[in-house]
Motif scaffolding. Sequence first.
Motif, short mmCIF file in Angstrom:
data_model
loop_
_atom_site.label_atom_id
_atom_site.label_comp_id
_atom_site.label_asym_id
_atom_site.label_seq_id
_atom_site.Cartn_x
_atom_site.Cartn_y
_atom_site.Cartn_z
N VAL A 1 94.06 29.48 11.00
CA VAL A 1 94.01 29.60 12.46
C VAL A 1 95.06 28.72 13.13
O VAL A 1 95.44 28.97 14.27
N LEU B 1 85.47 30.35 15.65
CA LEU B 1 85.96 29.64 14.48
C LEU B 1 84.86 29.34 13.47
O LEU B 1 85.09 29.51 12.26
N HIS C 1 85.30 36.43 15.74
CA HIS C 1 86.25 35.83 16.67
C HIS C 1 85.81 34.47 17.21
O HIS C 1 86.16 34.09 18.32
N GLU D 1 89.03 36.42 9.74
CA GLU D 1 89.56 36.36 11.11
C GLU D 1 89.67 37.76 11.72
O GLU D 1 89.66 37.91 12.94
#
Lengths: 267, 417
Positions: free
Chosen positions: B33, B232, B230, B226
């Motif tokens: 990310v 973390l 949506h 991912e």
Amino acid sequence: MTDSATPSATGDRPVPLVEFHDVTVAYGRRPVLWNVDLVIDAPCLFGIIGPNGAGKSTLLKAALGLVPLVGGTVRFAGVPLARARHTIGYVPQRESVDWDFPVSAFDVVLMGTYGRLGWFRRPGPAERASARDSLARVGLADVADRQIGRLSGGQQQRVFLARALAQEAAIYLLDEPMAGVDARSQEQIFDVLASLRASGRLVVVVHHDLRTAAEWFDRVALIDMRLVAAGPTATVLTPDNLRRTYSGQVELLREVGLAVAERGRTS
Amino acid sequence: MMAGTAGGMHLWAIATASVVAAACALVGTLLVVRRQSLLGDAIGHAVLPGIALAVLAGARPGGVAVFGAAVACALVTVGLVQVLRAVAGLAEDAGAGVVFTSLFAAGVVIVTLGASRIDLDASCVLYGILEMVPFDTVPVGGVEVPRGFVSSAAVLAALVAVAVPTWKLQVFSAFDPDGARAAGVPVAAVTTGLLAATAVATVAGFEVVGAVLVVALLVVPAAAAELLVHRLHRVALLAVAFAVGGAIVGYLLAYRWNTSAGGVIAVVLVAQYVVAALLAPEDGCVAQVAGRVRFAWRVAREDRLAAVWRAMEQRGTPAGPRSALEHLAGWWLRVRGRIVGAASLSAAGRREAEMVVRSHRLWEAWLGRHADLPLDHLHPPAEWVEHHLGEAARRRIEAELEHGRGDPHGREIPPEA
């Protein structure tokens, strides 16, 4: 904040909310902002106005310690940044963020509470409630669970504003909150900023649009690599000051800056 | 000493692989990310000389000293990349490429030179020795437990213990470093912590899948997750689930096919990714194709209905279908009874057609008024905008047009249904 109520040693004037004293900022070795003296005494809507590359955002970042000062000091209500951090809410420029990042609007707003939680405490019901309230204040309660990248530009900016609200700060610093934002979101953002002022907060906004600047801000500072003028909007936004800000008189400052960066000499 | 029966050995190998996979996926999520996936690759390779030197100096493989040496190497890597950027102006990716290959090469040289003296050979570093894990055990509470399992379980426990309280700092620093710094988050320390965690997870991954494929454990499960979720923490949990699932299935398939466990585990991870990329509900290939097909079908149906409606308005014959899909749509509308006979519409078909024609003519009128275009420029844009206008937009346009109900060609604009 007991400091803010204490009269300064030099007279009976109250300690200013924000005070830039002889601030010079450089990227690498190249100075981009020269010897800024700026004092903001009282809560108001304060605009920082100037052309592209004038160092408006740099001034905010310098105040927040995001870029180092080459010279000078910044004090908030009389104390340095390290002791004032929790009283300052910051809204960065839209471009500084990765909008595909997997966070929801609510997650982003919750980040506003992390500062007061310290490093290891996890957000609890109080923080969640504060984040929900802040989202509602900017009119986005119904998109709380939406991934941040799936919101419109105006909504994204309002989410960032809500994050600053969740910080419950005394001073708000916003970097171009109206850039790339539709007219309706602009109005909404402005309404929230005006309500912050009404509740005694200082709101400092980096802004590029002269037309709206005149109607939105109580006080402004005109900046073009140095401070051109600062004070009540009506007295500062004069044709003469605007010409001095926007006519590129700073060519010499740019040249000297480059010479400093390259350890050379100007022509 | 061996850990129990043949079945028991397989269970230990699977357990070790799962624990390592979970640790790598957890750390890898944060790298992915941050758009720094290749940093995992770089660190995975750069730790080799540290491990080799530590083992040469007498440290036990999988011991604390080895992990310490690996972390030191990871931090040296990142430091050197910064130095190269500052001194030589080398871009970060190129710098990483220079640094990690140099360190890896140094590691290979050290391992080969010291091969006679240390229990570490180049191929096991590259490909892992998951199958051998159960043969090297230590007693834990009277039970013989593979050393590799003990060390990787300790790694996972430590990573989780650190990740849970500091997760919010990782999220904030990764998403908005400036905002985090302004709020007093120690962003540099948070990043250094992540790099150290990557080094530790990578060393744990060495034994299972080797230096090359450990990157698969770091990156692939997180990249797949991912696509599907949506937020973390959900990405991290799903990535861990993918990684553990991949480790178990990969090990079993490798046993069945009698091939390298590390290789098959990586293949299974990639297969998971491909499936996720195909089937992701919003951005997946299937969803995107389905969306396009649905839209094309709606356009074909609406065009057909509008053609018949216009023919009825002018008492002529409808224009023929302009595509095979529109032909098919005409047939389907007849089957459903929307189009009746040669050129007639049912009540429902008529309503639908009128809304298309209404959108078309409103748009022509609006363009004619606002864009100051010649008459022959109005039709083409209206031809595609007619499929995109909703009721609210149509009413807004209508309210804006002062003059009568006619479009610029003088034809009547049908009223809202």
